[in-house]
Write an enzyme that holds these catalytic residues in place. Sequence first.
Site, mmCIF file in Angstrom:
data_model
loop_
_atom_site.group_PDB
_atom_site.id
_atom_site.type_symbol
_atom_site.label_atom_id
_atom_site.label_comp_id
_atom_site.label_asym_id
_atom_site.label_seq_id
_atom_site.Cartn_x
_atom_site.Cartn_y
_atom_site.Cartn_z
ATOM 1 N N ARG A 227 60.560 2.697 9.683
ATOM 2 C CA ARG A 227 60.396 1.171 9.310
ATOM 3 C C ARG A 227 59.724 0.303 10.123
ATOM 4 N NH1 ARG A 227 66.890 0.464 7.819
ATOM 5 N NH2 ARG A 227 66.883 1.220 5.660
ATOM 6 N N HIS A 228 59.312 -0.963 9.925
ATOM 7 C CA HIS A 228 58.541 -1.971 10.546
ATOM 8 C C HIS A 228 59.259 -2.103 11.702
ATOM 9 C CE1 HIS A 228 57.082 -6.012 11.723
ATOM 10 N NE2 HIS A 228 55.989 -5.327 11.409
ATOM 11 N N SER A 229 58.370 -1.922 13.075
ATOM 12 C CA SER A 229 58.893 -2.134 14.436
ATOM 13 C C SER A 229 59.467 -3.158 14.538
ATOM 14 C CB SER A 229 57.890 -2.078 15.196
ATOM 15 O OG SER A 229 57.065 -0.402 15.387
ATOM 16 N N LEU A 231 61.079 -4.952 12.221
ATOM 17 C CA LEU A 231 62.151 -5.187 10.947
ATOM 18 C C LEU A 231 62.047 -6.408 10.420
ATOM 19 C CD1 LEU A 231 65.531 -3.776 12.831
ATOM 20 C CD2 LEU A 231 63.991 -2.482 11.237
ATOM 21 N N GLY A 232 60.547 -6.599 10.066
ATOM 22 C CA GLY A 232 60.346 -7.888 9.445
ATOM 23 C C GLY A 232 59.705 -7.484 7.950
#
Length: 398
Positions: A227-229, A231-232
Amino acid sequence: MLKSFSDLIVIEMAHIYNGPYCGLLFAHLGAEVIKVEPLAGERLRSRARGDRDPHEFVMLNSNKKSVALDLKTQEGKDVLLRLLDKADVLIENYAPGTLDRLGFGAETLLERNPRLVIASGKGYGASGPYATMPAMDLTVQAMSGAISTTGFPDGPPVKTGPAFTDFSGGIHLFGGAMAALYDREKTGKGQVVEVSMHDTIYPMLTSALSMLYNSPDTELPERTGNRHSGLGIAPYNVYRASDGWLAIICASDRHWVRLAEALGIAHIVDDPRFADPVLRAENMDALDTMITAATSQLTRDELSGKLGIAGVPFAPVKTLREVDSDPHLIERGMIQYVEHPENGRVPVVGNPLRMSGDCESHSYTPAPKVAADQAEVLGRLLSIPVDQANDLLGGANK
């Protein structure tokens, strides 16, 4: 190949990946890159099995020449100093202080050759609390925070697969050396360029660090898997297909709507949990579950066809065997092939720098054996007779 680079002489006193990749970029542009190695060869050669050069060495040392010198002898030191008097660039990635102890400190070299650019690649730099720590790609990944951000929240920290700190350092070192050469055109003077591998990683943590600053009062995992580092963003993950995996990212509402339509789950666009980017990020567990239910019913090729038509950013997760024969890399020339005397026809790294001006294609020569160019280089540049050039090898490689 740039014709304007053909007059550059680059001395590469470097090993493993960091410095040699910087040297390879110079070689790709047409510079004469001369590896000055210990009599037994640079450190990467020690991974050889039998008579075959290790393939990692072959990949990163095309179009270079090799001279071997024993820098523990005064004769070897004198020859190196004479070579550096002729050079435009010195690339080195020895431990801090090594060249100074050998008598090749920057002050000495620049006094002899004021136009020399000294490109110094270090793990943690020549200053700071970590300067004297031994540094390799793995340890710099750890110290930089890269390992702590890699892996899944419920698992241990994991190093990244590629040796990206080594290569990041080499790329930045090439850029710094080029900037110094440009400055030399204005001032007539060379200088020292120092690049720390560790320094180059901090900007790469932008997404991960944003999680700290965007949500300072919230406890969030350092490791976010695929996932996006920060979490955005969601969807942003690697999703299962029936025969492998596919990476998908939706960077806009348009991408999100088209993804849902392409996967046959258009009805979830109206789900209030997924109404905008912030809500989709907050509900990414539920969102990823629904997407995986759809993607796992299709093959990678089927998904690629649907998402390609929809214009959604995606890519199949390719295996190393697939990368080895990637038609895109081959067509663009990033995978080149050379005939190596021991290893046969093998792939090597092509030139990632696309230059439209003053360029012509060139063939790729295989990585040289230790001291393969001893007599030619020392004879042409320093007028050293063949027998004297070979005598510098002692009993090795004559």
